[in-house]
Each structure stands twice: as C-alpha cells, then as structure tokens.
Write an enzyme that holds these catalytic residues in place. Structure first.
Site, PDB file in Angstrom:
ATOM      1  N   HIS A  56     -19.214 -43.105 -11.899  1.00 40.69           N
ATOM      2  CA  HIS A  56     -19.522 -44.159 -10.938  1.00 40.69           C
ATOM      3  C   HIS A  56     -21.219 -43.997 -10.554  1.00 40.69           C
ATOM      4  CE1 HIS A  56     -15.610 -44.038  -8.322  1.00 40.69           C
ATOM      5  NE2 HIS A  56     -15.297 -44.343  -9.676  1.00 40.69           N
ATOM      6  N   GLU A  58     -23.271 -43.609  -8.191  1.00 46.04           N
ATOM      7  CA  GLU A  58     -23.677 -42.660  -7.448  1.00 46.04           C
ATOM      8  C   GLU A  58     -23.758 -41.267  -8.365  1.00 46.04           C
ATOM      9  OE1 GLU A  58     -21.032 -44.929  -4.442  1.00 46.04           O
ATOM     10  OE2 GLU A  58     -21.103 -44.578  -6.599  1.00 46.04           O
ATOM     11  N   CYS A  86     -17.254 -43.927  -2.588  1.00 42.71           N
ATOM     12  CA  CYS A  86     -16.032 -43.636  -2.525  1.00 42.71           C
ATOM     13  C   CYS A  86     -15.758 -41.930  -2.060  1.00 42.71           C
ATOM     14  CB  CYS A  86     -15.177 -43.756  -3.876  1.00 42.71           C
ATOM     15  SG  CYS A  86     -15.671 -42.678  -5.125  1.00 42.71           S
ATOM     16  N   CYS A  89     -17.665 -39.778  -4.698  1.00 44.22           N
ATOM     17  CA  CYS A  89     -19.008 -39.688  -4.632  1.00 44.22           C
ATOM     18  C   CYS A  89     -19.557 -39.047  -3.318  1.00 44.22           C
ATOM     19  CB  CYS A  89     -19.496 -41.322  -4.866  1.00 44.22           C
ATOM     20  SG  CYS A  89     -19.105 -41.804  -6.517  1.00 44.22           S
TER      21      CYS A  89
END
Length: 149
Positions: A56, A58, A86, A89
């Site tokens: 992701h 992040e 999420c 993260c």
C-alpha cells in the site's frame, strides 16, 4: 504572508502520486511524508505491480521515510494520504510513532476508524482534506475498471 505549505498543498502532492497509481492500473492511493515542510517520501499503491498485498502507498512511504531518516520512528513527521489508512497501514503507522496523519477520502468499510484500529496515543489524525478530489479519483478508477471487464 500566507504559508503555501498547508495541508492542501501536501495533499495535492499525494493526489499526484495517486494519479501515477491510477495510470499504472493500481488502486489510486497516493502518499507523501513531510517533515519541516519538506517531502521526504513519495509513494503510491504497488500491490498489482509487486503482487504484494502489503504494498500500500502508506507502507511504501513509511519505508522510504525511514530510509531517508536513518531510523524506524517517524516522530515529527506528517503523512498525507488520499484515502483513510486501512487496519494494516494504521498498525504500521502506530509502530512508526508518526506524529500526524492527514487523509483525504474516508473509507467507511475498510478504514481504520470503522474497524476501530488504535493509533499511537501521540498520533493526531485529521480527515477530509481534499476529500472530494480523492473520492472522485477513486470512483473514476472503479467505473473504468468495471467498463473494461
């Protein structure tokens, strides 16, 4: 004199990263990490390219910022991300001890707030910065994706 380096300025930089992800066929989430009005990390989703569910924006940004700083803690840093983090993260951001998280669009289903994920006690989180732009990009991506299938 007005400070040009406000939350909108840095969120626009994160949106540029999200556009790069969009163009690569990745879910369009972009992130930048800032310290003292200086971008030290830029990232976007790479889950398709890397065939890695943990890639992701992040997570990529945390790694880049940690490498830049030469340490695992992101104290005095701010993450700007186009979509609410999420649970995965948010957990990584907890361990990084990041000072502030600014996100654009809220994720009512998979976002850390909806799932009750705890952030580090010293982390401040603010949502809704350029939310319409971030949400619009996400919607456009999924509409185009549905039309291709």
């Amino acid at each position: 004199m007005e400070n040009m380096f406000d939350d909108s300025y840095f969120m626009k930089k994160a949106l540029q990263e999200a556009e790069i992800a969009f163009d690569k066929g990745e879910i369009p989430v972009g992130a930048v990490i800032v310290v003292e009005n200086r971008i030290i990390a830029r990232a976007h989703n790479l889950t398709e390219l890397l065939t890695d569910v943990t890639a992701h924006a992040e997570m990529q940004a945390i790694t880049a910022a940690s490498n830049f700083l030469g340490g695992k803690y992101l104290k005095d840093c701010t993450l700007y991300v186009t979509l609410e983090p999420c649970q995965m993260c948010a957990g990584a951001l907890y361990w990084s001890q990041i000072s502030k998280i600014i996100y654009g669009a809220k994720d009512d289903e998979r976002g850390c707030t909806a799932l009750g994920t705890k952030l580090h006690p010293k982390t401040i989180m603010v949502g809704g910065v350029l939310a319409e732009e971030a949400s619009s990009l996400m919607k456009r991506f999924f509409i185009e994706r549905r039309n291709l299938n």
